[in-house]
Design an enzyme around this catalytic site. Structure first.
Site, PDB file in Angstrom:
ATOM      1  N   HIS A   1     -95.128  -7.751  17.714  1.00 46.43           N
ATOM      2  CA  HIS A   1     -94.632  -8.912  16.973  1.00 46.43           C
ATOM      3  C   HIS A   1     -93.308  -9.372  17.567  1.00 46.43           C
ATOM      4  O   HIS A   1     -92.528  -8.565  18.081  1.00 46.43           O
ATOM      5  CB  HIS A   1     -94.487  -8.614  15.476  1.00 46.43           C
TER       6      HIS A   1
ATOM      7  N   ASP B   1     -91.027 -11.397  15.843  1.00 50.90           N
ATOM      8  CA  ASP B   1     -89.977 -11.701  14.857  1.00 50.90           C
ATOM      9  C   ASP B   1     -89.123 -10.461  14.602  1.00 50.90           C
ATOM     10  O   ASP B   1     -89.485  -9.345  14.959  1.00 50.90           O
ATOM     11  CB  ASP B   1     -90.577 -12.229  13.548  1.00 50.90           C
TER      12      ASP B   1
ATOM     13  N   ASP C   1     -86.852  -3.006  17.235  1.00 47.20           N
ATOM     14  CA  ASP C   1     -87.995  -3.500  16.459  1.00 47.20           C
ATOM     15  C   ASP C   1     -88.144  -4.976  16.676  1.00 47.20           C
ATOM     16  O   ASP C   1     -87.648  -5.776  15.908  1.00 47.20           O
ATOM     17  CB  ASP C   1     -87.773  -3.135  14.994  1.00 47.20           C
TER      18      ASP C   1
ATOM     19  N   GLU D   1     -94.212 -10.518  11.163  1.00 46.89           N
ATOM     20  CA  GLU D   1     -94.590  -9.154  10.806  1.00 46.89           C
ATOM     21  C   GLU D   1     -93.625  -8.562   9.798  1.00 46.89           C
ATOM     22  O   GLU D   1     -93.990  -7.680   9.035  1.00 46.89           O
ATOM     23  CB  GLU D   1     -94.620  -8.270  12.076  1.00 46.89           C
ATOM     24  N   GLU D   2     -92.381  -9.055   9.788  1.00 47.04           N
ATOM     25  CA  GLU D   2     -91.314  -8.416   8.987  1.00 47.04           C
ATOM     26  C   GLU D   2     -91.245  -8.947   7.566  1.00 47.04           C
ATOM     27  O   GLU D   2     -90.296  -8.656   6.842  1.00 47.04           O
ATOM     28  CB  GLU D   2     -89.955  -8.609   9.672  1.00 47.04           C
TER      29      GLU D   2
ATOM     30  N   GLU E   1     -94.968  -0.962  18.928  1.00 48.05           N
ATOM     31  CA  GLU E   1     -93.929  -0.654  17.935  1.00 48.05           C
ATOM     32  C   GLU E   1     -93.095   0.530  18.428  1.00 48.05           C
ATOM     33  O   GLU E   1     -93.600   1.407  19.139  1.00 48.05           O
ATOM     34  CB  GLU E   1     -94.581  -0.275  16.598  1.00 48.05           C
TER      35      GLU E   1
ATOM     36  N   HIS F   1     -84.256  -2.031  11.972  1.00 50.76           N
ATOM     37  CA  HIS F   1     -83.626  -2.727  10.836  1.00 50.76           C
ATOM     38  C   HIS F   1     -82.179  -2.273  10.592  1.00 50.76           C
ATOM     39  O   HIS F   1     -81.513  -2.822   9.737  1.00 50.76           O
ATOM     40  CB  HIS F   1     -84.403  -2.545   9.511  1.00 50.76           C
TER      41      HIS F   1
END
Lengths: 356, 356
Positions: free
Chosen positions: B69, B71, B99, B129-130, B158, B332
């Site tokens: 992903h 984003d 990430d 995705e987030e 990932e 994150h």
């Protein structure tokens, strides 16, 4: 809008209830009360914001304050008031009937009618009782015009089922905190769950047996309750904080400092932060004025559990009791209602006492 | 903005990170990725919203999907990225580095460079995705163009410290409720405190020892955590409800129905309401494609605890593993950073596998 004090006390209660006066919106009712009081030649009337004070000046050797607040909590589709029959009893149903416009009607009718009471009387009708304490009209008068509250005894016409309720418990709010460490909830072992820790606090609270404390002959039931809890910031994050707001209702024999000390010990091992507090009021029923009032009204004295403005009189050194129509458990309720008989009974009792 | 895939994979990661693409704002990065992919004659490029799919069509007997992903979660004053040294290791520091833009850079560089992989490859770069699962770009492609995801094996880039992490735990959120009866907090005995009752639930949770479950040779650690708690409506009212949101991470050998059954038993006596759930993905490392991938990349396979989109492949019947640079514990985080060595290592491993 005007109020006709020649009406019966029940009809006057209806009229007062139907002048909506949710806290902050008391002006119309205060104006009507002021006009009614000014119609009585025996009263000296003082207006302070939306509070109205009326005094007899008969040179009696004693003076009493008889006080009540004129605001209500928000209306819940229960105005105008109506007459109903509940459990076989005729009641007046609607916002303010219990807390405390039936009491205000009793005060207003007696203030205008009683030209020669056996004591000098200061009648107080005040605003903003149902909101934060700093706005309370009685508190404002106590700050700005303490002379107006000078008296040897005070009656607060808060609902007490037309019986004397003496003093009141104190109230204190604290925040009890647990702390942890945030982490993604897929890997909670990287953090420390602050909400799980709060279980110990809730277990303490649910196992607690509150004290019953005798003060001046009345037994005050204490209580300790979580009233709010919050923790967590997102559904995939281990919470790093829980805050439990606890309300402690403590007997009037305890000071605020003693109450806080008790809570710090009770929650030992957790952070306890004092948010606000108000000391209670001793019932003072051993004082001659209070004992005479209990006798004159034929009451069985009971303790008051809820905090009321009697504590403000107590802080001024003036013994005070609650005495008014209405079941305090119905205050603020959507089905707030007062038995007509209690309105009449409270009116008659106070009238007899003032004219004895 | 454009991306130069002739840069080294570390420099390409920097460039991709510096095109901010917080969920919902992926367009500029999707445009740049699409342009880079269209520059490669061996790729068929399909754009779907802010997702970009690029396929080789070499007629190989097997096809793999390699997906990631584009984003990120919101920026926390950590863009543009910078190079730093942490604990003696050179890292790329900033939002997206873990990430999962280092993984995206590995994908993009290999997609453009690898004209003749030994399997046909479908490269997928997707959006959203987030955020909530219904917006997920990979889910959208699976619904609208399932043909694009046809493959015998999938690699999701990932973060997994450039080692194979197989499958993933499932995740389920339930609300566990206690109920009581409101009352004024001065007279709590007229009510029933719902927050106090929640103590039992928190005690259950804090005493719980989560299971470790072996699935296809990997041991999945389960977890059960309160992530949110709320109760109470005012500081003078006994609360009549407490809601505890609980997140259960369950081994991929359990179905959603089995997981919910487990929670209903665990919280027996309380209301348990299912809010959302996503089954996990078995690691599938016993399948030949997956075993070959582990061998080719020289990985020590580990279980993935967090839910990832490998579960979407699993639901389509396609074995899938996580393989990408970066420590998932740093995803994150405000100090999100990836060791440069892991970016190079992941790139080299995938390159070798595709060219073996």
């Amino acid at each position: 809008m005007s109020l006709d004090t020649s009406l019966g006390v029940i009809e006057l209660t209806e009229a007062i209830c139907n002048i909506e006066s949710v806290s902050g919106n008391e002006k119309a009712l205060a104006d009507a009360i002021e006009a009614a009081l000014r119609s009585a030649a025996h009263l000296e009337v003082i207006r302070d914001g939306d509070a109205v004070v009326a005094k007899t000046n008969l040179g009696r050797d004693r003076r009493v304050v008889i006080a009540g607040h004129i605001d209500t909590v928000p209306v819940a589709d229960n105005l105008p008031v109506s007459r109903r029959v509940i459990d076989g009893a005729e009641v007046l149903w609607g916002r303010g009937t219990v807390d405390m416009k039936a009491g205000v009607a009793v005060q207003l009718k007696l203030a205008v009618e009683t030209a020669e009471p056996n004591v000098d009387v200061t009648w107080v009708f005040y605003d903003h009782e149902e909101v934060e304490a700093s706005l309370d009209g009685l508190g404002r008068i106590a700050r700005n015009r303490p002379d107006l509250l000078g008296a040897s005894f005070a009656v607060l016409c808060e609902p007490s089922s037309a019986q004397v309720e003496g003093g009141c418990n104190g109230t204190m709010r604290v925040e009890v905190r647990t702390r942890g460490v945030k982490a993604h909830s897929a890997r909670p072992w990287m953090g420390e769950n602050a909400v799980h820790k709060a279980g110990q606090i809730l277990t303490l609270l649910s196992q607690n047996q509150p004290d019953e404390v005798e003060v001046d002959g009345l037994v005050y039931r204490e209580s300790l309750n979580a009233v709010l809890i919050s923790g967590g910031i997102a559904t995939n994050v281990i919470p790093d904080e829980t805050v439990i707001t606890v309300n402690y209702r403590f007997a009037p024999s305890k000071s605020e400092a003693e109450a806080f000390e008790y809570l710090k010990n009770f929650f030992a091992g957790f952070e306890v932060e004092l948010k606000d507090a108000a000391a209670g009021a001793r019932p003072g029923l051993d004082l001659p004025e209070a004992a005479a009032f209990v006798a004159a009204t034929g009451s069985t004295a009971k303790p008051k559990y809820g905090w009321t403005d009697v504590a403000r009189f107590s802080a001024l050194g003036i013994p005070a009791v609650n005495f008014g129509p209405g079941d305090p458990n119905k205050a603020h309720a959507d089905d707030e209602n007062v038995p007509l008989e209690q309105i009449t009974s409270a009116y008659e009792s106070l009238r007899k006492w003032l004219n004895a």
